[in-house]
Scaffold this active site. Structure first.
Site, mmCIF file in Angstrom:
data_model
loop_
_atom_site.group_PDB
_atom_site.id
_atom_site.type_symbol
_atom_site.label_atom_id
_atom_site.label_comp_id
_atom_site.label_asym_id
_atom_site.label_seq_id
_atom_site.Cartn_x
_atom_site.Cartn_y
_atom_site.Cartn_z
ATOM 1 N N LYS A 192 0.867 -1.186 0.000
ATOM 2 C CA LYS A 192 0.000 0.000 0.000
ATOM 3 C C LYS A 192 0.902 1.234 0.000
ATOM 4 O O LYS A 192 1.635 1.466 0.965
ATOM 5 C CB LYS A 192 -0.922 0.010 1.218
ATOM 6 N N ASP A 201 1.964 5.220 -0.047
ATOM 7 C CA ASP A 201 1.521 6.463 0.583
ATOM 8 C C ASP A 201 1.628 7.584 -0.433
ATOM 9 O O ASP A 201 2.634 8.294 -0.506
ATOM 10 C CB ASP A 201 2.395 6.755 1.801
ATOM 11 N N GLU A 252 3.470 1.999 4.272
ATOM 12 C CA GLU A 252 2.163 2.292 4.863
ATOM 13 C C GLU A 252 1.374 1.049 5.238
ATOM 14 O O GLU A 252 0.574 1.068 6.171
ATOM 15 C CB GLU A 252 1.343 3.152 3.904
#
Length: 315
Positions: free
Chosen positions: A23, A25, A164
């Site tokens: 994931k 950022d 993240e």
């Protein structure tokens, strides 16, 4: 068109039905290549192409394609949302080129929605992903990061690397634009949520109202914003100064909050019209429905208050 969204989860799924990705950022975008030109669309369907001139070369890779991905600004080997935030507002092509030379961004592509005029959204994720990988998009300015079989191991690895979190995706999932789907699950480490700013307080509640001390934030609910707390961490320096410039013209005589703001938080506050969306990191919600140890990350000019919901508290 708005991108498909992931649903927050506390349990990382396992098994052959799921694949897992990092994931990132950054800023979620759709990159549309058509007729020899690239158009970059934000989550709110705003054309932000001019802000990212270093991505223009994508138009020379293939004649027609629609990519889903995340624009990131790498600082010291990890994405920095604060460094990227400066690029959101740029509408002047000359300034955008200067910023691109100083600190170029990278587009992390993770889905392919159209290729050579053929719509792919109704095909399973596994088919779309296989086609995306065959495109071999690999350059300093755009790339397709790998996927992983073991989400638990990836989650731990991203935590160690200061990333993240992860996103887990059903391999048979179709692409449903604008929907927060249970077939895409996000597992952040220190959760980043999108909130609406409803007021601010100076550093001092005395007669001198100089620098920004904290913002009062919430999410849309019946009768106004549902209060989530006061955010002061992260507002020092340029971020706080830039935010203050945005807040000053939005002053309002009435509180936009539909739930009670404790007197200790409301003391010395200036209410504002609830139009600004910001990203905040926190340790989740406490017992009173307040954000725990929140820290301001930056404004989300790619989002409107209507994009913020209680289920996901943003994306």
């Amino acid at each position: 068109m708005r991108p498909m969204l992931a649903t927050p989860t506390v349990t990382i799924p396992s098994g052959d039905a799921w694949q897992h990705e990092v994931k990132w950022d950054g800023m979620r975008v759709l990159a549309d290549v058509s007729e020899g030109a690239l158009t970059v669309w934000s989550r709110t369907e705003r054309d932000v192409t001019v802000a990212f001139p270093e991505l223009g070369g994508l138009a020379t890779e293939y004649a027609d394609m629609l990519l889903d991905g995340e624009i990131v600004s790498m600082q010291g080997g990890t994405p920095s949302f604060a460094a990227l935030a400066e690029r959101f507002h740029v509408t002047d092509a000359r300034k955008a080129r200067q910023l691109a030379e100083q600190a170029p961004v990278t587009l992390m592509t993770f889905d392919l929605l159209r290729l050579y005029g053929v719509e792919l959204m109704d095909r399973p994720w596994s088919d779309r992903r296989a086609t995306l990988e065959r495109l071999e998009l690999d350059s300093p300015r755009w790339q397709t990061p790998p996927t992983f079989d073991d989400g638990v191991v990836l989650h731990e690895a991203t935590k160690e690397q200061g990333l993240e979190g992860i996103v887990s995706k059903r391999v048979d999932s179709r692409y449903t634009p604008g929907v927060r789907s249970p077939f895409w699950l996000k597992s952040p480490h220190r959760g980043t949520v999108s909130v609406v700013i409803g007021g601010w307080r100076p550093e001092s509640t005395g007669t001198v109202r100089s620098r920004l001390g904290a913002v009062l934030v919430g999410v849309p609910g019946p009768g106004g914003l549902r209060y989530l707390g006061r955010v002061g961490s992260g507002l020092a320096g340029k971020l706080g100064t830039a935010l203050m410039r945005e807040l000053e013209p939005l002053a309002s005589d009435e509180s936009p909050f539909g739930t009670e703001v404790p007197a200790v938080d409301a003391l010395g506050a200036t209410w504002v019209h609830p139009v600004l969306v910001a990203d905040v990191q926190s340790l989740g919600l406490g017992g009173q429905g307040r954000l725990r140890q929140p820290a301001y990350k930056g404004l989300r000019v790619d989002l409107t208050p209507g994009d913020v919901d209680e289920q996901g508290l943003g994306e």
